[in-house]
Design an enzyme around this catalytic site. Structure first.
Site, PDB file in Angstrom:
ATOM      1  N   ARG A  45      -8.514  14.629 -59.037  1.00  0.00           N
ATOM      2  CA  ARG A  45      -7.476  14.756 -58.007  1.00  0.00           C
ATOM      3  C   ARG A  45      -8.116  14.541 -56.634  1.00  0.00           C
ATOM      4  NH1 ARG A  45      -6.766  19.507 -56.322  1.00  0.00           N
ATOM      5  NH2 ARG A  45      -6.396  20.482 -58.336  1.00  0.00           N
ATOM      6  N   TYR A  97      14.906   4.440 -43.570  1.00  0.00           N
ATOM      7  CA  TYR A  97      15.007   4.367 -45.034  1.00  0.00           C
ATOM      8  C   TYR A  97      15.691   5.646 -45.557  1.00  0.00           C
ATOM      9  CZ  TYR A  97      13.542   4.460 -49.899  1.00  0.00           C
ATOM     10  OH  TYR A  97      13.540   4.534 -51.268  1.00  0.00           O
ATOM     11  N   ASP A 169       6.260   2.940 -40.438  1.00  0.00           N
ATOM     12  CA  ASP A 169       6.449   2.563 -41.843  1.00  0.00           C
ATOM     13  C   ASP A 169       6.429   1.038 -41.877  1.00  0.00           C
ATOM     14  OD1 ASP A 169       7.508   1.803 -44.318  1.00  0.00           O
ATOM     15  OD2 ASP A 169       8.816   3.552 -44.457  1.00  0.00           O
ATOM     16  N   LYS A 194       6.520  -1.993 -52.921  1.00  0.00           N
ATOM     17  CA  LYS A 194       7.199  -3.212 -52.481  1.00  0.00           C
ATOM     18  C   LYS A 194       6.185  -4.358 -52.365  1.00  0.00           C
ATOM     19  CE  LYS A 194      10.456  -0.112 -52.227  1.00  0.00           C
ATOM     20  NZ  LYS A 194      10.756   0.649 -51.039  1.00  0.00           N
TER      21      LYS A 194
HETATM   22  C1  LIG Z   1      11.013   2.053 -50.715  1.00  0.00           C
HETATM   23  C2  LIG Z   1      10.698   2.536 -49.363  1.00  0.00           C
HETATM   24  C3  LIG Z   1      10.142   3.808 -49.141  1.00  0.00           C
HETATM   25  C4  LIG Z   1       9.916   4.804 -50.262  1.00  0.00           C
HETATM   26  O1  LIG Z   1       8.941   4.396 -51.138  1.00  0.00           O
HETATM   27  P1  LIG Z   1       8.880   4.776 -52.702  1.00  0.00           P
HETATM   28  O2  LIG Z   1       7.669   4.066 -53.152  1.00  0.00           O
HETATM   29  O3  LIG Z   1      10.151   4.303 -53.321  1.00  0.00           O
HETATM   30  O4  LIG Z   1       8.766   6.265 -52.765  1.00  0.00           O
HETATM   31  C5  LIG Z   1       9.818   4.154 -47.841  1.00  0.00           C
HETATM   32  N1  LIG Z   1      10.046   3.312 -46.811  1.00  0.00           N
HETATM   33  C6  LIG Z   1      10.599   2.099 -46.988  1.00  0.00           C
HETATM   34  C7  LIG Z   1      10.830   1.227 -45.809  1.00  0.00           C
HETATM   35  C8  LIG Z   1      10.940   1.665 -48.263  1.00  0.00           C
HETATM   36  O5  LIG Z   1      11.510   0.453 -48.418  1.00  0.00           O
END
Ligand SMILES: *Cc1c(COP(=O)(O)O)cnc(C)c1O
Length: 394
Positions: A45, A97, A169, A194
């Site tokens: 961890r 988001y 982000d 993504k």
């Molecule tokens: C998908 C997404 C998240 C969250 O991420 P997960 O991997 O689904 O937990 C946060 N910010 C943005 C802009 C996203 O598209």
């Protein structure tokens, strides 16, 4: 040496065996010679060699001091929020988001953290929302699903002058297009699910910090709270990142061609894509990004959920699914999917019209994708014709 060459060769060859691919160290613990005497790892961890390679790689991509990998993008966001205390405030992008909104408002609000949402494309609005209690400024640019653009460098100055941590982000742009730490941000977070992963085969999140001190704090929460990324998912993510530059370049080229096609289509009302000169954020996007990304949204002249649903179920290659950033093209209808729980009036006010459709443009041949969209537009026309011919006088 080019940054791509540097990146690819920063992924180390395994010292033990010479393996050119990063080994998956699927172990929970590491044998110690004496208490506290080990080879740099004690419990998985806290540290794992596969995850460590990934964390260094993403830190390098974002030009940060430290990368810290989590089991999802939301777990990464969660770790950043733990920097705050009871009574602290956040100023956040209003087009945030949905999962981050839920985390801020349904989880952290009850621990005494207040969030103010503002249109961050207006830097003055960000400044106005800051109070003496504001500790964190939270930005996404471009936003989802309306692709709003905010000026990272300008907001960074406001954040610095007011002693706020500034977090971006960077999921939609990816570090290939935009490196917020270079523009003055303190922290970058990715839903690596993504573009970083890129193959729609994992859920992961990464935080990158500008300074080693902030990195150590986030690292503390990663270990203390435990939402680490597994060795196998770390391996998959490294593998995805190896082709990130190539993929993002192609996502951008395909998306630009499709946005231009949509802008001319008679059934389309508005197209939201920062690569179009008609986009209000085009100039800022051009200034702070090397490209405009693979996400496009558009609305139909027939602004109804029925028309949008006919469209999203009428494609062959664009698959109907949430998420984005993978090699296969996806499309979704936010009003009926991701934004369904938001009251209609509030959703429309946020720019998410009834007929808004979001595309995540994949790596297929652009002309095949365009003929796929053509097919869906014909489906709408057929539906319209069918509804007219059903009309009877008596
Ligand atoms: C998908 C997404 C998240 C969250 O991420 P997960 O991997 O689904 O937990 C946060 N910010 C943005 C802009 C996203 O598209």
């Amino acid at each position: 040496m080019s940054t791509i060459t540097q990146l690819i060769h920063s992924i180390p060859v395994d010292e033990q065996t010479g393996a050119i691919a990063v080994p998956i160290y699927q172990t929970s613990t590491f044998v110690q010679e004496a208490p506290g005497v080990n080879k740099g790892y004690d419990y998985a961890r806290t540290n794992n060699p596969t995850r460590e390679v990934l964390e260094k790689l993403v830190a390098q991509l974002e030009h940060g001091a430290r990368g810290i990998a989590f089991s999802s993008g939301l777990a990464a966001i969660d770790a950043i929020l733990k920097l705050l205390q009871y009574g602290d405030e956040i100023v956040a992008v209003d087009d945030i988001y949905g999962g981050a909104f839920r985390l801020f408002n349904k989880v952290y609000e009850k621990f005494g953290i207040k969030v103010t949402y503002v249109d961050t494309s207006d830097v003055q609005a960000v400044f106005n929302a800051i109070t003496p209690a504001t500790k964190l400024i939270w930005l996404e640019t471009p936003t989802n699903p309306t692709l709003k653009i905010s000026d990272i460098a300008a907001i960074a100055k406001v954040a610095k002058a007011n002693h706020c941590i500034f977090c971006v982000d960077n999921t939609f742009a990816s570090p290939v297009l935009q490196q917020p730490l270079e523009s003055g941000a303190d922290i970058v977070i990715h839903s690596a699910t993504k573009y970083l992963g890129g193959h729609s085969d994992l859920i992961a999140g990464v935080v990158v910090t500008k300074t080693a001190e902030l990195g150590a704090e986030i690292k503390f929460y990663q270990n203390a709270c435990g939402a680490i990324l597994s060795p196998f998912d770390s391996f998959l993510l490294i593998r995805g990142i190896e082709t990130l530059h190539l993929r993002v370049r192609q996502h951008c080229a395909n998306a630009q061609a499709i946005a231009e096609y949509l802008e001319k289509h008679p059934l389309v009302d508005k197209v939201f894509y920062p690569g179009l000169t008609s986009h209000p954020g085009h100039e800022i996007a051009k200034k702070q990004s090397k490209g405009f990304g693979g996400i496009i949204s558009f609305t139909l002249k027939d602004d109804t959920e029925t028309a949008a649903q006919a469209f999203v179920t009428g494609t062959r290659y664009f698959k109907l699914a949430e998420s984005l950033g993978g090699i296969k093209s996806l499309l979704c209808h936010p009003a009926g999917m991701t934004h369904k729980s938001i009251p209609d009036e509030k959703r429309r006010a946020a720019g998410v019209a009834d007929s808004l459709i979001r595309l995540s443009v994949g790596l297929e041949e652009a002309e095949d994708l365009i003929s796929d969209l053509d097919l869906a537009f014909h489906k709408i026309e057929e539906k319209l014709r069918a509804s007219v011919s059903q009309k009877v006088f008596y």
